[in-house]
Design an enzyme around this catalytic site. Structure first.
Site, PDB file in Angstrom:
ATOM      1  N   LYS A  76      25.752  33.993  45.655  1.00  8.60           N
ATOM      2  CA  LYS A  76      26.686  32.828  45.717  1.00  8.60           C
ATOM      3  C   LYS A  76      28.014  33.498  46.162  1.00  8.60           C
ATOM      4  O   LYS A  76      28.847  34.031  45.290  1.00  8.60           O
ATOM      5  CB  LYS A  76      26.872  32.094  44.451  1.00  8.60           C
ATOM      6  N   GLY A  85      34.975  35.698  34.039  1.00  7.64           N
ATOM      7  CA  GLY A  85      33.672  37.037  33.418  1.00  7.64           C
ATOM      8  C   GLY A  85      33.229  36.894  32.126  1.00  7.64           C
ATOM      9  O   GLY A  85      32.270  36.916  31.896  1.00  7.64           O
ATOM     10  N   GLU A  88      33.176  42.982  37.304  1.00  4.88           N
ATOM     11  CA  GLU A  88      34.272  43.414  37.871  1.00  4.88           C
ATOM     12  C   GLU A  88      35.332  42.546  37.661  1.00  4.88           C
ATOM     13  O   GLU A  88      35.439  41.478  38.339  1.00  4.88           O
ATOM     14  CB  GLU A  88      34.107  43.987  39.198  1.00  4.88           C
ATOM     15  N   CYS A  92      42.266  43.393  43.352  1.00  7.74           N
ATOM     16  CA  CYS A  92      42.151  43.896  42.109  1.00  7.74           C
ATOM     17  C   CYS A  92      42.899  45.063  41.729  1.00  7.74           C
ATOM     18  O   CYS A  92      43.266  45.475  40.707  1.00  7.74           O
ATOM     19  CB  CYS A  92      40.776  43.913  41.088  1.00  7.74           C
ATOM     20  N   GLU A 144      47.814  39.564  35.397  1.00 12.25           N
ATOM     21  CA  GLU A 144      47.441  39.586  36.816  1.00 12.25           C
ATOM     22  C   GLU A 144      48.109  38.522  37.673  1.00 12.25           C
ATOM     23  O   GLU A 144      47.750  37.357  37.167  1.00 12.25           O
ATOM     24  CB  GLU A 144      46.057  39.670  37.015  1.00 12.25           C
TER      25      GLU A 144
HETATM   26  C1  UN1 Z   1      39.542  44.949  45.116  1.00 14.27           C
HETATM   27  O1  UN1 Z   1      40.493  45.420  44.770  1.00 14.27           O
HETATM   28  O2  UN1 Z   1      39.224  43.717  44.829  1.00 14.27           O
HETATM   29  O3  UN1 Z   1      40.205  50.431  46.764  1.00 14.27           O
HETATM   30  C2  UN1 Z   1      38.549  45.624  45.994  1.00 14.27           C
HETATM   31  C3  UN1 Z   1      40.399  49.325  47.340  1.00 14.27           C
HETATM   32  C4  UN1 Z   1      39.462  48.742  48.258  1.00 14.27           C
HETATM   33  C5  UN1 Z   1      38.518  47.840  47.428  1.00 14.27           C
HETATM   34  C6  UN1 Z   1      39.300  46.979  46.830  1.00 14.27           C
HETATM   35  N1  UN1 Z   1      38.527  49.724  48.665  1.00 14.27           N
HETATM   36  O4  UN1 Z   1      41.329  48.784  47.329  1.00 14.27           O
END
Ligand code: UN1
Length: 502
Positions: A180, A238, A255, A289, A390
């Site tokens: 999804k 999450g 995550e 993230c 965040e």
């Molecule tokens: C994310 O931040 O959601 O290291 C993934 C990085 C990328 C992956 C990020 N290769 O910023």
């Protein structure tokens, strides 16, 4: 109201068939740089669709688990090749629905290519252990076994890379999946599933169902037949996934959020640090993230750093990511933009100094998109909300400090623990910071973004629940250990009882 003429309608993919949802309803996918641009209509699926997908995945599991891993891997190699062939078109589709600039969507597809090749290679590794037995004529080893049906729930910020991080290890280990994607980026997800179909993945092994969290996400976290749920998204969602999955004891891989820090010491190469903060803070419009939303700077170089950082942020070209000159695209949605504007208001209210930015951009060609200026707050106190929560947007908080120790304390003093970095020329400071930042990822003289697919990816505290994706660590999410003892002595040998004295 935007016009909705002749939009393509896209289907779900269940048991090897592209078909509409039982609901007969769809939702719109629009370009965040220009909401007049309707990309397509996607299925608003129901619980019934999800159940059909889980049933298909359960049936397909019975034969897919027995396909030798090197053979499963051959299909992944083929998928990687197709991704290479289609890279440019996939990147363009992705910019159109996600907003980030073309060089970054090319990078997103590249990350999926890298992960697919990497996991295909695992088809001939997937190492277990063989160890000596404590008894004579007895053999001991461990092997990885698949678990069954895996739910894959992914976000919109890396619409192809993140699905690949989950689906490729799941498949190579012998699992089947129900996928999804985020409702903001379903086309990239569909393009990805199409690649898997074209690579020859058998029917039912990969199923794709679009729709919202309540109708689609919920059964994916609660259904009896699902053994693993792998989710990337906010910490709040999450927690809901984790609780929903608990009664059926699924393996839950989460995550979640980040509030990543770049620490700049007084001996740092400032120009390099400014480059890193721009890329870490405003790359992907801050919607990673791993984004560097906090910069902690030694007071001795604070003024010089702020001057350079602000000047460079002001010069960033904001616009449609499909234009080659654009350096920063829009926020992905109206609500994401609203969050950015809310935090700008919060930051001002908390007494931080707004050094640049702070406004929505809605003039001329930007009028129909979710654009916002790159924004920097300075003189930020680490206790302020803008320094702790965040934001997932182009807002960076700069916090002064007096020493490395203080920077580390500030760096650690948030609920998240994904990524951190230090800029220094002093190896002792670099190693101290490397040891003492409690995060899953750490960089020296580089920003907080830029993880490569062959090392574990994930974070501590409220960022994750102890699992890692990418690298061989991903195999631990999508397989379980089976320890096997083979006794060829022809008699009963009792472990721990029949102790041999040498
Ligand atoms: C994310 O931040 O959601 O290291 C993934 C990085 C990328 C992956 C990020 N290769 O910023």
């Amino acid at each position: 109201m935007p016009i909705t003429v002749s939009a393509t309608t896209y289907n779900n993919y269940v048991d090897g068939r592209w078909a509409p949802s039982a609901s007969g309803e769809t939702f719109e996918n629009r370009n965040p740089a220009n909401t007049d641009d309707l990309i397509g209509l996607f299925q608003k699926s129901t619980r019934k669709d999800v159940e059909a997908a889980i049933d298909a995945a359960s049936r397909a599991y019975q034969h897919w688990r027995l396909v030798p891993a090197p053979k499963r891997a051959e299909l992944l190699f083929r998928a990687a090749q197709i991704l290479v062939e289609r890279k440019e078109q996939l990147a363009r589709d992705m910019t159109r629905e996600m907003g980030k600039v073309l060089s970054e969507t090319r990078g997103d597809v590249q990350e999926a290519i890298d992960m697919t090749f990497y996991m295909a290679g695992e088809g001939r590794r997937m190492f277990g252990q063989t160890v000596p037995s404590e008894l004579r004529n007895k053999f001991a080893m461990s092997v990885r076994q698949p678990l069954g049906v895996c739910s894959i729930v992914t976000p919109w910020n890396f619409p192809m890379a993140i699905p690949s991080w989950k689906i490729m290890p799941a498949l190579v280990c012998g699992n089947t999946v129900v996928f999804k994607p985020a409702s903001q980026t379903p086309l990239s997800a569909l393009n990805f599933v199409k690649v898997l179909e074209d690579a020859g993945i058998p029917k039912g092994v990969v199923n794709f169902v679009t729709g919202d969290g309540r109708q689609v996400g919920n059964p994916l976290s609660t259904h009896e037949a699902v053994r693993v749920i792998s989710f990337t998204g906010s910490t709040d969602v999450g927690r809901i996934v984790n609780e929903a999955a608990a009664p059926t004891f699924k393996k839950v891989h989460l995550e979640m959020g980040g509030k990543n820090v770049i620490m700049i010491m007084d001996d740092a190469n400032l120009e390099l640090a400014v480059d890193g903060c721009l890329w870490g803070g405003f790359g992907t419009t801050g919607q990673r993230c791993t984004a560097a939303s906090r910069v902690v700077v030694h007071e001795k170089v604070y003024k010089a750093f702020v001057e350079q950082f602000v000047a460079r942020a002001k010069a960033l070209v904001v616009g449609d990511g499909l234009k080659e000159e654009t350096e920063m695209g829009p926020s992905n949605s109206e609500s994401q933009l609203q969050t950015v504007m809310d935090y700008v208001r919060i930051g001002k209210g908390e007494g931080a100094t707004l050094a640049c930015g702070g406004n929505r951009l809605d003039k001329g060609t930007l009028a129909k998109g979710f654009f916002h200026e790159p924004t920097i707050f300075t003189a930020v106190d680490p206790r302020m909300r803008i320094a702790r929560e965040e934001i997932f947007g182009p807002v960076v908080s700069v916090i002064p400090c007096r020493s490395l120790e203080e920077a580390i304390t500030i760096g650690n003093d948030v609920e998240y623990g994904l990524s951190a970095s230090v800029y220094t020329q002093d190896i002792n400071q670099a190693f101290t910071a490397m040891r003492d930042l409690y995060t899953g990822i750490f960089y020296v003289n580089a920003p907080t973004i830029g993880a490569e697919v062959h090392l574990p990816f994930g974070g501590t505290k409220n960022t994750g629940n102890g699992h890692r994706e990418a690298g061989s660590a991903a195999l631990d999410v999508f397989s379980e250990w089976k320890s096997i003892y083979i006794d060829f002595s022809g008699k009963l040998q009792r472990a721990q009882i029949d102790v041999e004295h040498v």
